[in-house]
Structure formats: C-alpha cells, structure tokens
Design a protein around this motif. Structure first.
Motif, PDB file in Angstrom:
ATOM      1  N   ALA A 129      17.561  29.229  -3.951  1.00  0.00           N
ATOM      2  CA  ALA A 129      17.821  29.263  -5.388  1.00  0.00           C
ATOM      3  C   ALA A 129      18.363  27.946  -5.909  1.00  0.00           C
ATOM      4  O   ALA A 129      18.145  27.574  -7.052  1.00  0.00           O
ATOM      5  N   GLU A 130      19.080  27.230  -5.053  1.00  0.00           N
ATOM      6  CA  GLU A 130      19.626  25.935  -5.458  1.00  0.00           C
ATOM      7  C   GLU A 130      18.646  24.796  -5.194  1.00  0.00           C
ATOM      8  O   GLU A 130      18.946  23.636  -5.431  1.00  0.00           O
ATOM      9  N   HIS A 131      17.499  25.132  -4.680  1.00  0.00           N
ATOM     10  CA  HIS A 131      16.438  24.161  -4.397  1.00  0.00           C
ATOM     11  C   HIS A 131      16.854  23.099  -3.388  1.00  0.00           C
ATOM     12  O   HIS A 131      16.433  21.958  -3.465  1.00  0.00           O
ATOM     13  N   ASP A 132      17.701  23.478  -2.456  1.00  0.00           N
ATOM     14  CA  ASP A 132      18.136  22.558  -1.402  1.00  0.00           C
ATOM     15  C   ASP A 132      17.115  22.596  -0.269  1.00  0.00           C
ATOM     16  O   ASP A 132      17.246  23.382   0.666  1.00  0.00           O
ATOM     17  N   CYS A 133      16.131  21.792  -0.393  1.00  0.00           N
ATOM     18  CA  CYS A 133      15.055  21.838   0.586  1.00  0.00           C
ATOM     19  C   CYS A 133      14.361  20.480   0.643  1.00  0.00           C
ATOM     20  O   CYS A 133      14.804  19.519   0.035  1.00  0.00           O
ATOM     21  N   VAL A 134      13.287  20.443   1.364  1.00  0.00           N
ATOM     22  CA  VAL A 134      12.504  19.225   1.441  1.00  0.00           C
ATOM     23  C   VAL A 134      11.254  19.372   0.587  1.00  0.00           C
ATOM     24  O   VAL A 134      10.828  20.475   0.268  1.00  0.00           O
ATOM     25  N   GLU A 135      10.702  18.235   0.219  1.00  0.00           N
ATOM     26  CA  GLU A 135       9.434  18.191  -0.492  1.00  0.00           C
ATOM     27  C   GLU A 135       8.485  17.330   0.319  1.00  0.00           C
ATOM     28  O   GLU A 135       8.907  16.372   0.968  1.00  0.00           O
ATOM     29  N   ILE A 136       7.210  17.684   0.271  1.00  0.00           N
ATOM     30  CA  ILE A 136       6.194  16.854   0.910  1.00  0.00           C
ATOM     31  C   ILE A 136       5.120  16.528  -0.114  1.00  0.00           C
ATOM     32  O   ILE A 136       4.931  17.250  -1.082  1.00  0.00           O
ATOM     33  N   ALA A 137       4.454  15.423   0.102  1.00  0.00           N
ATOM     34  CA  ALA A 137       3.309  15.040  -0.730  1.00  0.00           C
ATOM     35  C   ALA A 137       2.072  15.143   0.151  1.00  0.00           C
ATOM     36  O   ALA A 137       1.995  14.512   1.196  1.00  0.00           O
ATOM     37  N   ALA A 191       2.186  10.010  -5.598  1.00  0.00           N
ATOM     38  CA  ALA A 191       2.444  11.212  -4.798  1.00  0.00           C
ATOM     39  C   ALA A 191       2.671  12.419  -5.696  1.00  0.00           C
ATOM     40  O   ALA A 191       3.346  12.341  -6.718  1.00  0.00           O
ATOM     41  N   ILE A 192       2.085  13.529  -5.296  1.00  0.00           N
ATOM     42  CA  ILE A 192       2.315  14.807  -5.961  1.00  0.00           C
ATOM     43  C   ILE A 192       3.163  15.627  -4.996  1.00  0.00           C
ATOM     44  O   ILE A 192       2.698  16.038  -3.934  1.00  0.00           O
ATOM     45  N   TRP A 193       4.425  15.819  -5.357  1.00  0.00           N
ATOM     46  CA  TRP A 193       5.398  16.444  -4.471  1.00  0.00           C
ATOM     47  C   TRP A 193       5.381  17.958  -4.610  1.00  0.00           C
ATOM     48  O   TRP A 193       5.218  18.488  -5.707  1.00  0.00           O
ATOM     49  N   ARG A 194       5.577  18.631  -3.476  1.00  0.00           N
ATOM     50  CA  ARG A 194       5.615  20.096  -3.428  1.00  0.00           C
ATOM     51  C   ARG A 194       6.829  20.513  -2.615  1.00  0.00           C
ATOM     52  O   ARG A 194       7.042  20.031  -1.515  1.00  0.00           O
ATOM     53  N   LYS A 195       7.635  21.419  -3.194  1.00  0.00           N
ATOM     54  CA  LYS A 195       8.805  21.927  -2.473  1.00  0.00           C
ATOM     55  C   LYS A 195       8.354  22.938  -1.436  1.00  0.00           C
ATOM     56  O   LYS A 195       7.375  23.648  -1.624  1.00  0.00           O
ATOM     57  N   ALA A 196       9.107  23.015  -0.373  1.00  0.00           N
ATOM     58  CA  ALA A 196       8.835  23.996   0.671  1.00  0.00           C
ATOM     59  C   ALA A 196       8.963  25.402   0.091  1.00  0.00           C
ATOM     60  O   ALA A 196       9.806  25.653  -0.776  1.00  0.00           O
ATOM     61  N   ALA A 212      -3.689   9.987   5.219  1.00  0.00           N
ATOM     62  CA  ALA A 212      -3.163   9.430   6.471  1.00  0.00           C
ATOM     63  C   ALA A 212      -1.640   9.428   6.565  1.00  0.00           C
ATOM     64  O   ALA A 212      -1.094   8.963   7.546  1.00  0.00           O
ATOM     65  N   LEU A 213      -0.943   9.899   5.542  1.00  0.00           N
ATOM     66  CA  LEU A 213       0.520   9.966   5.582  1.00  0.00           C
ATOM     67  C   LEU A 213       1.001  11.323   5.092  1.00  0.00           C
ATOM     68  O   LEU A 213       0.388  11.920   4.207  1.00  0.00           O
ATOM     69  N   ILE A 214       2.109  11.778   5.631  1.00  0.00           N
ATOM     70  CA  ILE A 214       2.807  12.944   5.097  1.00  0.00           C
ATOM     71  C   ILE A 214       4.205  12.453   4.706  1.00  0.00           C
ATOM     72  O   ILE A 214       5.091  12.346   5.536  1.00  0.00           O
ATOM     73  N   PRO A 215       4.383  12.088   3.425  1.00  0.00           N
ATOM     74  CA  PRO A 215       5.706  11.672   2.968  1.00  0.00           C
ATOM     75  C   PRO A 215       6.619  12.895   2.789  1.00  0.00           C
ATOM     76  O   PRO A 215       6.190  13.936   2.303  1.00  0.00           O
ATOM     77  N   VAL A 216       7.876  12.771   3.186  1.00  0.00           N
ATOM     78  CA  VAL A 216       8.851  13.852   3.103  1.00  0.00           C
ATOM     79  C   VAL A 216      10.117  13.293   2.456  1.00  0.00           C
ATOM     80  O   VAL A 216      10.550  12.190   2.789  1.00  0.00           O
ATOM     81  N   ARG A 217      10.699  14.060   1.530  1.00  0.00           N
ATOM     82  CA  ARG A 217      11.944  13.630   0.895  1.00  0.00           C
ATOM     83  C   ARG A 217      12.845  14.834   0.645  1.00  0.00           C
ATOM     84  O   ARG A 217      12.414  15.985   0.676  1.00  0.00           O
ATOM     85  N   ASP A 218      14.094  14.571   0.367  1.00  0.00           N
ATOM     86  CA  ASP A 218      15.088  15.582   0.044  1.00  0.00           C
ATOM     87  C   ASP A 218      14.902  15.966  -1.423  1.00  0.00           C
ATOM     88  O   ASP A 218      14.947  15.104  -2.307  1.00  0.00           O
ATOM     89  N   SER A 219      14.725  17.251  -1.686  1.00  0.00           N
ATOM     90  CA  SER A 219      14.491  17.682  -3.070  1.00  0.00           C
ATOM     91  C   SER A 219      15.676  17.410  -3.984  1.00  0.00           C
ATOM     92  O   SER A 219      15.515  17.305  -5.195  1.00  0.00           O
ATOM     93  N   LEU A 257       0.829  -1.200   0.000  1.00  0.00           N
ATOM     94  CA  LEU A 257       0.000   0.000   0.000  1.00  0.00           C
ATOM     95  C   LEU A 257       0.866   1.254   0.000  1.00  0.00           C
ATOM     96  O   LEU A 257       0.613   2.200  -0.724  1.00  0.00           O
ATOM     97  N   TYR A 258       1.906   1.244   0.794  1.00  0.00           N
ATOM     98  CA  TYR A 258       2.812   2.381   0.892  1.00  0.00           C
ATOM     99  C   TYR A 258       3.458   2.659  -0.467  1.00  0.00           C
ATOM    100  O   TYR A 258       3.491   3.796  -0.925  1.00  0.00           O
ATOM    101  N   ALA A 259       3.947   1.639  -1.121  1.00  0.00           N
ATOM    102  CA  ALA A 259       4.597   1.803  -2.423  1.00  0.00           C
ATOM    103  C   ALA A 259       3.619   2.344  -3.458  1.00  0.00           C
ATOM    104  O   ALA A 259       3.961   3.233  -4.240  1.00  0.00           O
ATOM    105  N   SER A 260       2.397   1.849  -3.464  1.00  0.00           N
ATOM    106  CA  SER A 260       1.417   2.337  -4.438  1.00  0.00           C
ATOM    107  C   SER A 260       1.014   3.770  -4.123  1.00  0.00           C
ATOM    108  O   SER A 260       0.780   4.562  -5.027  1.00  0.00           O
TER     109      SER A 260
END
Length: 69
Positions: free
Chosen positions: A26-34, A16-21, A39-46, A8-11
C-alpha cells in the motif's frame, strides 16, 4: 573523451517505461523495472525514482529472480 556506452545507457533510461512489482504494498515500497530497454533490465527503488538504477542482462535477471523463492 566520451564514454559511448554511458551515452547509450543514459539515452535508454530516458525512454524507460517503469513498472512497479505486482507485490508492491500500500505504501508502494517496492522495486520498479523497465522492460522496454533491449538487452538490459533496469531496476530502481520505487521510493527514489530519480535515484540510482541497477541494470541486469536478461540472463542475470532470470537467474536473480529464480533464486528469490
């Protein structure tokens, strides 16, 4: 034996529609969330969009954000 939660997690992440903080530099060194995963807030390194993803429950995410200031 297949891990049903992992499937379920993989699907969920596949759609996921990712959005940068908004504070992304300018270098886009930030996190993204979907925000479109119920029921989940996925977070990744942009900088590493195919890298690992950390997930939070909505409550845990709100608690985390509240302590950033």
């Amino acid at each position: 034996m297949t891990d049903h939660k992992a499937e379920l997690y993989a699907s969920d992440l596949a759609v996921a529609i990712w959005r940068k903080a908004s504070a992304s530099g300018a270098e886009h060194d930030c996190v993204e969330i979907a925000e479109n995963i119920p029921a989940l807030i996925p977070v990744r390194d942009s900088k590493r969009p195919t890298g690992p993803v950390i997930t939070f429950t909505a409550h845990a995410w709100r608690t985390f954000i509240a302590h950033l200031d």
